[in-house]
Design a protein around this motif. Sequence first.
Motif, PDB file in Angstrom:
ATOM      1  N   SER A 208       0.819  -1.207   0.000  1.00  0.00           N
ATOM      2  CA  SER A 208       0.000   0.000   0.000  1.00  0.00           C
ATOM      3  C   SER A 208       0.850   1.254   0.000  1.00  0.00           C
ATOM      4  O   SER A 208       0.474   2.266  -0.600  1.00  0.00           O
ATOM      5  CB  SER A 208      -0.940  -0.008   1.214  1.00  0.00           C
ATOM      6  OG  SER A 208      -1.951  -0.959   1.013  1.00  0.00           O
TER       7      SER A 208
ATOM      8  N   TYR B  35       1.731   1.803  -3.503  1.00  0.00           N
ATOM      9  CA  TYR B  35       0.550   2.225  -4.265  1.00  0.00           C
ATOM     10  C   TYR B  35       0.225   3.674  -3.971  1.00  0.00           C
ATOM     11  O   TYR B  35      -0.114   4.455  -4.860  1.00  0.00           O
ATOM     12  CB  TYR B  35      -0.652   1.327  -3.963  1.00  0.00           C
ATOM     13  CG  TYR B  35      -0.477  -0.122  -4.391  1.00  0.00           C
ATOM     14  CD1 TYR B  35       0.425  -0.446  -5.427  1.00  0.00           C
ATOM     15  CD2 TYR B  35      -1.179  -1.156  -3.778  1.00  0.00           C
ATOM     16  CE1 TYR B  35       0.599  -1.760  -5.798  1.00  0.00           C
ATOM     17  CE2 TYR B  35      -1.014  -2.458  -4.155  1.00  0.00           C
ATOM     18  CZ  TYR B  35      -0.124  -2.768  -5.165  1.00  0.00           C
ATOM     19  OH  TYR B  35       0.071  -4.057  -5.545  1.00  0.00           O
TER      20      TYR B  35
ATOM     21  N   LEU C 258      -0.015   6.450  -6.665  1.00  0.00           N
ATOM     22  CA  LEU C 258      -1.277   7.152  -6.883  1.00  0.00           C
ATOM     23  C   LEU C 258      -1.172   8.631  -6.505  1.00  0.00           C
ATOM     24  O   LEU C 258      -2.093   9.414  -6.790  1.00  0.00           O
ATOM     25  CB  LEU C 258      -2.388   6.490  -6.059  1.00  0.00           C
ATOM     26  CG  LEU C 258      -2.863   5.142  -6.605  1.00  0.00           C
ATOM     27  CD1 LEU C 258      -3.735   4.436  -5.564  1.00  0.00           C
ATOM     28  CD2 LEU C 258      -3.663   5.331  -7.890  1.00  0.00           C
TER      29      LEU C 258
ATOM     30  N   TYR D 176      -4.402   0.310  -0.244  1.00  0.00           N
ATOM     31  CA  TYR D 176      -4.726  -0.046  -1.633  1.00  0.00           C
ATOM     32  C   TYR D 176      -4.260  -1.440  -1.952  1.00  0.00           C
ATOM     33  O   TYR D 176      -4.856  -2.120  -2.781  1.00  0.00           O
ATOM     34  CB  TYR D 176      -4.090   0.970  -2.587  1.00  0.00           C
ATOM     35  CG  TYR D 176      -4.624   2.378  -2.404  1.00  0.00           C
ATOM     36  CD1 TYR D 176      -6.006   2.590  -2.300  1.00  0.00           C
ATOM     37  CD2 TYR D 176      -3.779   3.476  -2.361  1.00  0.00           C
ATOM     38  CE1 TYR D 176      -6.492   3.867  -2.119  1.00  0.00           C
ATOM     39  CE2 TYR D 176      -4.273   4.754  -2.184  1.00  0.00           C
ATOM     40  CZ  TYR D 176      -5.647   4.943  -2.070  1.00  0.00           C
ATOM     41  OH  TYR D 176      -6.139   6.192  -1.879  1.00  0.00           O
TER      42      TYR D 176
ATOM     43  N   ILE E  98      -6.422  -4.027  -3.835  1.00  0.00           N
ATOM     44  CA  ILE E  98      -6.014  -4.624  -5.103  1.00  0.00           C
ATOM     45  C   ILE E  98      -5.918  -6.130  -4.981  1.00  0.00           C
ATOM     46  O   ILE E  98      -6.409  -6.873  -5.837  1.00  0.00           O
ATOM     47  CB  ILE E  98      -4.674  -4.000  -5.552  1.00  0.00           C
ATOM     48  CG1 ILE E  98      -4.953  -2.565  -6.027  1.00  0.00           C
ATOM     49  CG2 ILE E  98      -4.061  -4.815  -6.696  1.00  0.00           C
ATOM     50  CD1 ILE E  98      -3.689  -1.722  -6.115  1.00  0.00           C
TER      51      ILE E  98
ATOM     52  N   LYS F 251      -9.044   9.043  -9.909  1.00  0.00           N
ATOM     53  CA  LYS F 251      -7.901   8.146 -10.011  1.00  0.00           C
ATOM     54  C   LYS F 251      -8.377   6.727 -10.094  1.00  0.00           C
ATOM     55  O   LYS F 251      -9.305   6.317  -9.391  1.00  0.00           O
ATOM     56  CB  LYS F 251      -7.003   8.292  -8.773  1.00  0.00           C
ATOM     57  CG  LYS F 251      -6.153   9.538  -8.807  1.00  0.00           C
ATOM     58  CD  LYS F 251      -5.347   9.618  -7.511  1.00  0.00           C
ATOM     59  CE  LYS F 251      -4.645  10.960  -7.396  1.00  0.00           C
ATOM     60  NZ  LYS F 251      -4.256  11.239  -6.004  1.00  0.00           N
ATOM     61  N   ARG F 252      -7.688   6.005 -10.973  1.00  0.00           N
ATOM     62  CA  ARG F 252      -8.041   4.600 -11.087  1.00  0.00           C
ATOM     63  C   ARG F 252      -7.105   3.835 -10.169  1.00  0.00           C
ATOM     64  O   ARG F 252      -5.893   3.885 -10.320  1.00  0.00           O
ATOM     65  CB  ARG F 252      -7.880   4.118 -12.532  1.00  0.00           C
ATOM     66  CG  ARG F 252      -8.462   2.737 -12.745  1.00  0.00           C
ATOM     67  CD  ARG F 252      -8.305   2.310 -14.162  1.00  0.00           C
ATOM     68  NE  ARG F 252      -6.918   1.964 -14.470  1.00  0.00           N
ATOM     69  CZ  ARG F 252      -6.510   1.552 -15.675  1.00  0.00           C
ATOM     70  NH1 ARG F 252      -7.364   1.499 -16.666  1.00  0.00           N
ATOM     71  NH2 ARG F 252      -5.236   1.250 -15.873  1.00  0.00           N
ATOM     72  N   ILE F 253      -7.666   3.149  -9.223  1.00  0.00           N
ATOM     73  CA  ILE F 253      -6.817   2.379  -8.340  1.00  0.00           C
ATOM     74  C   ILE F 253      -6.812   0.921  -8.705  1.00  0.00           C
ATOM     75  O   ILE F 253      -6.018   0.136  -8.196  1.00  0.00           O
ATOM     76  CB  ILE F 253      -7.218   2.552  -6.859  1.00  0.00           C
ATOM     77  CG1 ILE F 253      -8.661   2.110  -6.643  1.00  0.00           C
ATOM     78  CG2 ILE F 253      -6.990   3.990  -6.405  1.00  0.00           C
ATOM     79  CD1 ILE F 253      -8.989   2.031  -5.186  1.00  0.00           C
TER      80      ILE F 253
ATOM     81  N   LEU G 246      -4.191  -1.019 -11.439  1.00  0.00           N
ATOM     82  CA  LEU G 246      -3.316   0.121 -11.285  1.00  0.00           C
ATOM     83  C   LEU G 246      -2.666   0.475 -12.610  1.00  0.00           C
ATOM     84  O   LEU G 246      -2.434   1.623 -12.924  1.00  0.00           O
ATOM     85  CB  LEU G 246      -2.219  -0.234 -10.249  1.00  0.00           C
ATOM     86  CG  LEU G 246      -1.647   0.909  -9.468  1.00  0.00           C
ATOM     87  CD1 LEU G 246      -2.770   1.767  -8.852  1.00  0.00           C
ATOM     88  CD2 LEU G 246      -0.757   0.384  -8.349  1.00  0.00           C
ATOM     89  N   PHE G 247      -2.486  -0.585 -13.403  1.00  0.00           N
ATOM     90  CA  PHE G 247      -1.846  -0.339 -14.709  1.00  0.00           C
ATOM     91  C   PHE G 247      -2.694  -0.930 -15.826  1.00  0.00           C
ATOM     92  O   PHE G 247      -3.682  -1.590 -15.582  1.00  0.00           O
ATOM     93  CB  PHE G 247      -0.429  -0.950 -14.716  1.00  0.00           C
ATOM     94  CG  PHE G 247       0.448  -0.396 -13.630  1.00  0.00           C
ATOM     95  CD1 PHE G 247       1.001   0.879 -13.771  1.00  0.00           C
ATOM     96  CD2 PHE G 247       0.703  -1.108 -12.457  1.00  0.00           C
ATOM     97  CE1 PHE G 247       1.797   1.387 -12.746  1.00  0.00           C
ATOM     98  CE2 PHE G 247       1.494  -0.594 -11.460  1.00  0.00           C
ATOM     99  CZ  PHE G 247       2.038   0.666 -11.594  1.00  0.00           C
ATOM    100  N   GLY G 248      -2.228  -0.644 -17.037  1.00  0.00           N
ATOM    101  CA  GLY G 248      -2.933  -1.221 -18.184  1.00  0.00           C
ATOM    102  C   GLY G 248      -3.857  -0.197 -18.799  1.00  0.00           C
ATOM    103  O   GLY G 248      -4.194   0.816 -18.201  1.00  0.00           O
TER     104      GLY G 248
END
Lengths: 284, 758
Positions: A176, A179, A183, B62, B66, B91-93, B96-98
């Motif tokens: 986290s 992340y 983020l 997160y 995730i 924000k897209r959590i 996380l990627f792609g």
Amino acid sequence: MKKTVAILCASVVALMLLSVNVWVPTAQATEKKVFKIGVVPQFEARRLHEIWTPILNTLEEETGYHFELVGSPTIPAFEKEFSEGAFDFAYMNPYHALMAEAAQGYQPLVRDVKRSLFGILVVAKDGDIKKVEDLQGKTLAFPAPNALAASLQMRQELHDNFKLDFKPIYVKTHDSVYYNVLLGDAAAGGGVQKTFNSQAPQIRDNLLIIHQTTPVAPHPIMVHPRVNAVQADKVKQALLHLGSTDVGKVMLANIPMKQIGEATMADYEPLKQLHLERFVVESY
Amino acid sequence: MNIRTKLIFASLTAFSVYMLTLFFVWMPMQLEKTKRDFVETQLMILNATGPDVVRNILSRDYAALIASFDKQMLNHQKTWAQISIHLGDGKRIYPLFGASQKPVGETLIEINYEIDTIDRGIATINLIADWKTVRQDGYDSVFELMRFMGIAFVLMVSLGLLLVEFLLRRPLMQLTDGAEKISQGDYNIQLPASSNDEIGSLTNMFEVMRTRLDEGRASLRHALIRAEESEHYQRTIFENLSEGLVVLDQQGVVQRSNRAAEQIFGYGYGQLLGERITALIADQKIDIHAIESLQVGQAYLYQGKKSSGDQFALEMVVSRIEMHNAQLFALILRDISLREQAKAALIHAKEAAEAADQAKSQFLANMTHEIRTPMNAIIGLSQLIFNTKLDREQRNYLEKLREASEHMMVIINDILDFSKISDQQLTLRHAYFQLPELMDHVRHVIEPQGVKQGVSLFVNCPNALPRGYMGDKQRLEQILLNLANNAVKFTPKGGEVYIAVALKERINALQAVLQFVVKDTGIGIAPEDQQSLFHSFQQVDGSSTRRYGGIGLGLVISKQLAQLMGGDVWVESVVNQGSTFSFTVTLEIAENQKYEVEKEKRLFLNIRPPMAAIDEKRLPQQAKTAPGHALQGVNILLVEDDPVNQFLAKAILEGAGVIVKVANHGQEALQLLEAHPFDAILMDCQMPVMDGFTATEQIRTQKKYRALPIIALSANVGKEDVEHAFAAGMNAHVGKPFQSATLLAILEKWIFNPDHHH
């Protein structure tokens, strides 16, 4: 009707027999020496069992003692338990080792002698933050307040060495932390090399390590003073022996201990000097 | 299409509709529901993650988030194509990627789940779920169901077919076979086993039908046999009729004929059929229209035509027959050639016989007339001689002569009566008369002879009897007088004779049977003689002829007259004790015919006495009251061709003081009438030059002679003669030979008291 009654009776008899079978080994175990093993809950309980059960089974074969793995739901609970002397043996982080030595007189038995423990500070690679000094007044993410390398040691150095004033947020895990940094919730985050290395390449590639803390000896297995020296030594020898076998190496690597070796309180003296207690959040 | 095929077809149709409905309606609905459920399930899953998501976001954990969704993605890898979590700040959590490009697919469903977080606004979970597997499961379950239904359908249809086969089709086929057999006349058929369903009732009805048909067939066969018998019977009668029988249709063509008809026309068997009536009858006018106009039941005579062309007398009677709305004619035919010949011969014979009979009657009439004329002279002259001076012996001889003459007149009259009755020429009068008068007259006539022979006479006519009758009084008197006369004649001195009448039977208000009885205390008649009494020309005893005279025609005539009057005569007798003669007559009762009695009096007053054997002495009142005193100086024209009768009449009339002129015939009478006035005319009927009838008619044409009394004098005393005289205009009729007193009385009556008779 008679058949049903017959089945019922048979079931009852079977249950009693089963109870006897369960009870019999317990009765035999009381003849053996039983040690309570505590492990810091850095992983979830099931995983901890997966890691420790084979090791403990081997230890039982080696020593003839019986080991009982005692799980702790949280790190504070774990801290409270070892502070009260609940475990005969316990695997814990170096700062815990200091606390346990101070509270109950726990002494280090073995530790990973190949690795050293240090914290890292990561920022977003494409972000504005390029050095520690840029973090003045920012929000920084840490796994937990009392995480040794990633949090306590990192905050101690940022505070003592860089005189940074920052707002810490605790996001429970190293993942986290990374992340939150990615983020943008945090300008930077504290972690350790090992967890950073275990991240997916996408994450690692987008993070930049801008600071490392001074390395300290990694997690020791501590022994309570009530365990006599013979017994403690027998266990230490067994563990060391385990580290000398291929199978045992693999088992120990999961703890993780790359190379097991003897540990002493002296290994943790530098850490003691940092006075991390200043950064401990008790109530957390 | 048989029931089996229909059943299959119907089931298949129903099944197809069901399957199509299942596929096109139910399955989409089911899939839609599955889809809804699927979405619902996804939302529930997302909803279940909600609290963790919120907590993780709030704690910035997160990684947990995730890891949690990674694990979810792993768990739902079949259904979750993509899941993305955006925070409130965009924000897209996760991931996380792609790339953020959304996958595209037919079976993909986008589900958005929003989570309200306190400090980060609303987080949105965007799930793109693939319900392909679920849909496939739905398809599979529907197809499974359809497969199951298909198998079930096949089983059910098979079962249905089996049921139809055994419960419906086989019984029906049996019934069909049965019906076919029945239609071919075979009533012995196998019917399906009885059951309680519709087929069962059909079978039962079929059985009833078969029974009825069988019965019907049997009765039809009986009826046919009867009809054949009847036909045979009638044909036999038809063929064996002695009369020819021919049936014509409306075109006059022979439809049917029997053997007799063929024989009559000389045709062979069956050859008459189709012949036209015009070929069978020679008469030109005969065609079917002529036949139609003939009267039914009437026999007509035609000239028949045989096949050979010969003609013959044919009698034909036609009947009309209405049959099946067609008018037919039945002709009954007889070859009457022989009968016609016989008939012609018979007519010839009859005509000959009639001619002979006529001749006989004429002869008889002539003879009696011829005899009467001289007898009139004999009787008249002998009467005249009585009026001259005679000594005792002469008078005695003269008396004998007169008796013989009168006896002879009786015989002549009897012969005349007998011959008339025999020839059935006697006709009875039908006129009014009164019974007491008749009885009185009989008493008056018989009484003198009774006195003369010393026989007491008793006459009884009860007042209770009806008085007036219609009938022939004269013939009734004739019978009664004959019997009474015989009774007196055959009763010795000191005996008694009773004459009585009684009502024997009242047939009705108008008719009565009267019985007359004449009883004497005479010599009687032996039983063996009683039967022959009434036979012609027989008398009881040959000796009686000698003793009493007469030839015995009286009883025969009496019997015949009584029979003519609806009665009979019979006798009861004991020898030496007496005889009772009885006779009956049927008469019409007529109480109130006063006028008729007067007319009859006028007509028959002058008729000759029934019993000729009555002399002046036996009529004392009439004979001895010296008739003709009033005739002194009266002028009379006597028309008479016979000199003797001229002399006789003239002597009688002049004896009474009458002035007489004589004409020899009618012509002369007319001339004399012109020259002299007369108070009356005595007219003979049959005369040369001009007869009495013609003369009278001519006289009556003159008005002044309308009231002139003309009295017929004729030997023709038959009823026709008298009526002829009246028709010619004469007032009265006096038969020859006449009694002088009678003649004078009539003259006196007509000259001085003519109105009495009108």
